[in-house]
Design an enzyme around this catalytic site. Structure first.
Site, PDB file in Angstrom:
ATOM      1  N   MET A  95       0.794  -1.229   0.000  1.00 32.86           N
ATOM      2  CA  MET A  95       0.000   0.000   0.000  1.00 32.86           C
ATOM      3  C   MET A  95       0.833   1.289   0.000  1.00 32.86           C
ATOM      4  O   MET A  95       0.310   2.355   0.295  1.00 32.86           O
ATOM      5  CB  MET A  95      -0.953   0.005   1.205  1.00 32.86           C
ATOM      6  CG  MET A  95      -1.923  -1.157   1.218  1.00 32.86           C
ATOM      7  SD  MET A  95      -2.921  -1.254  -0.278  1.00 32.86           S
ATOM      8  CE  MET A  95      -4.107   0.014   0.084  1.00 32.86           C
ATOM      9  N   ILE A  97       3.541   3.840  -2.204  1.00 33.53           N
ATOM     10  CA  ILE A  97       3.981   4.123  -3.571  1.00 33.53           C
ATOM     11  C   ILE A  97       5.494   4.293  -3.575  1.00 33.53           C
ATOM     12  O   ILE A  97       6.047   5.037  -2.752  1.00 33.53           O
ATOM     13  CB  ILE A  97       3.262   5.377  -4.101  1.00 33.53           C
ATOM     14  CG1 ILE A  97       1.770   5.046  -4.213  1.00 33.53           C
ATOM     15  CG2 ILE A  97       3.828   5.795  -5.460  1.00 33.53           C
ATOM     16  CD1 ILE A  97       0.924   6.174  -4.726  1.00 33.53           C
ATOM     17  N   ASN A 112       3.619  -5.499 -10.441  1.00 37.20           N
ATOM     18  CA  ASN A 112       2.523  -5.345  -9.480  1.00 37.20           C
ATOM     19  C   ASN A 112       1.291  -6.044 -10.018  1.00 37.20           C
ATOM     20  O   ASN A 112       1.121  -6.177 -11.230  1.00 37.20           O
ATOM     21  CB  ASN A 112       2.222  -3.851  -9.298  1.00 37.20           C
ATOM     22  CG  ASN A 112       1.090  -3.604  -8.313  1.00 37.20           C
ATOM     23  OD1 ASN A 112       1.013  -4.242  -7.250  1.00 37.20           O
ATOM     24  ND2 ASN A 112       0.183  -2.691  -8.648  1.00 37.20           N
ATOM     25  N   HIS A 114      -2.903  -5.806  -9.921  1.00 40.12           N
ATOM     26  CA  HIS A 114      -3.994  -4.884  -9.584  1.00 40.12           C
ATOM     27  C   HIS A 114      -5.329  -5.548  -9.943  1.00 40.12           C
ATOM     28  O   HIS A 114      -5.452  -6.146 -11.014  1.00 40.12           O
ATOM     29  CB  HIS A 114      -3.815  -3.576 -10.363  1.00 40.12           C
ATOM     30  CG  HIS A 114      -4.851  -2.565 -10.010  1.00 40.12           C
ATOM     31  ND1 HIS A 114      -4.820  -1.848  -8.836  1.00 40.12           N
ATOM     32  CD2 HIS A 114      -5.983  -2.182 -10.662  1.00 40.12           C
ATOM     33  CE1 HIS A 114      -5.874  -1.051  -8.784  1.00 40.12           C
ATOM     34  NE2 HIS A 114      -6.600  -1.234  -9.874  1.00 40.12           N
TER      35      HIS A 114
HETATM   36  C1  GRF Z   1      -5.046  -8.028  -4.393  1.00 38.87           C
HETATM   37  O1  GRF Z   1      -6.377  -7.894  -4.802  1.00 38.87           O
HETATM   38  C2  GRF Z   1      -4.139  -7.255  -5.299  1.00 38.87           C
HETATM   39  O2  GRF Z   1      -4.576  -7.218  -6.627  1.00 38.87           O
HETATM   40  C3  GRF Z   1      -4.180  -5.878  -4.716  1.00 38.87           C
HETATM   41  O3  GRF Z   1      -4.210  -6.080  -3.321  1.00 38.87           O
HETATM   42  C4  GRF Z   1      -4.795  -7.369  -3.052  1.00 38.87           C
HETATM   43  C5  GRF Z   1      -3.826  -8.132  -2.213  1.00 38.87           C
HETATM   44  O4  GRF Z   1      -4.363  -9.337  -1.807  1.00 38.87           O
HETATM   45  N1  GRF Z   1      -3.084  -5.068  -5.165  1.00 38.87           N
HETATM   46  P1  GRF Z   1      -3.472 -10.381  -1.009  1.00 38.87           P
HETATM   47  O5  GRF Z   1      -2.858  -9.625   0.160  1.00 38.87           O
HETATM   48  O6  GRF Z   1      -2.444 -10.911  -1.938  1.00 38.87           O
HETATM   49  O7  GRF Z   1      -4.430 -11.429  -0.553  1.00 38.87           O
END
Ligand code: GRF
Length: 194
Positions: A95, A97, A112, A114
């Site tokens: 979380m 940047i 990454n 998303h």
């Molecule tokens: C996932 O949905 C990913 O795409 C996003 O954050 C979430 C992380 O999930 N960036 P996890 O911690 O891997 O379960």
């Protein structure tokens, strides 16, 4: 199948802040005999990330960064990456940047995941926004990281149908399942082109 025994594996660091299901999935795959990579390090900005439990379980080094000061934090991270001879960074629910300065140091080697079909729905709260806009499809994207949020070159995407009965949680669950598959495929592609 050619065996990779004796072949040097690519060292990966996973950056995360939350649940870590992608992290766990990457670890599990990395333990297979033919995997090209090894997960060497977990980096988190939160000491209580649930995902860090997997680092403990699978005996992977972890580094917690307090992020009180971005510059110091990134210097700190870069040192740990160097110490662990990290080749590639996978962001998985991280979380924070990364600054362009940091990204430059790992050019083309940070990816990454998303939970949307980028370039649509960058940022947070993707599933709810998708539902509110009556989209027929959502999905997930693995992309290279550049200094703009969720904007780097796309590596792979997977579509997921949005159902009439979907809530944000239901959709998130189905997308997450696809994320796990997509991340492995995309990573394989990245590592092949290194
Ligand atoms: C996932 O949905 C990913 O795409 C996003 O954050 C979430 C992380 O999930 N960036 P996890 O911690 O891997 O379960």
């Amino acid at each position: 199948m050619p065996r990779l025994t004796g072949v040097k594996k690519i060292n990966i660091a996973v950056f995360l802040s939350g649940t870590g299901s992608n992290f766990k999935n990457l670890i599990k795959y990395s333990l297979k005999k033919n995997s090209k990579f090894k997960i060497r390090l977990a980096v988190s900005n939160k000491s209580n990330s649930k995902g860090l439990d997997y680092a403990d379980k699978y005996k992977i080094d972890k580094k917690i960064i307090n992020y009180l000061n971005i510059k110091d934090s990134e210097i700190n991270i870069l040192n740990v990456l160097k110490k662990n001879k990290i080749d590639v960074i996978c962001l998985a629910g991280f979380m924070k940047i990364l600054t362009s300065n940091f990204i430059k140091r790992f050019k083309g080697k940070i990816i990454n995941i998303h939970p949307s079909l980028l370039p649509k729905y960058k940022g947070l709260n993707t599933h709810q926004r998708v539902i509110d806009n009556n989209e027929m499809f959502s999905g997930c994207t693995v992309h290279y990281v550049n200094s703009k949020l969720d904007s780097g070159k796309i590596i792979l995407q997977k579509k997921v149908k949005v159902l009439k009965t979907d809530t944000s949680d239901k959709l998130a669950k189905r997308v997450l399942k696809q994320e796990h598959l997509l991340y492995l495929k995309a990573l394989e592609k990245v590592l092949t082109n290194l």
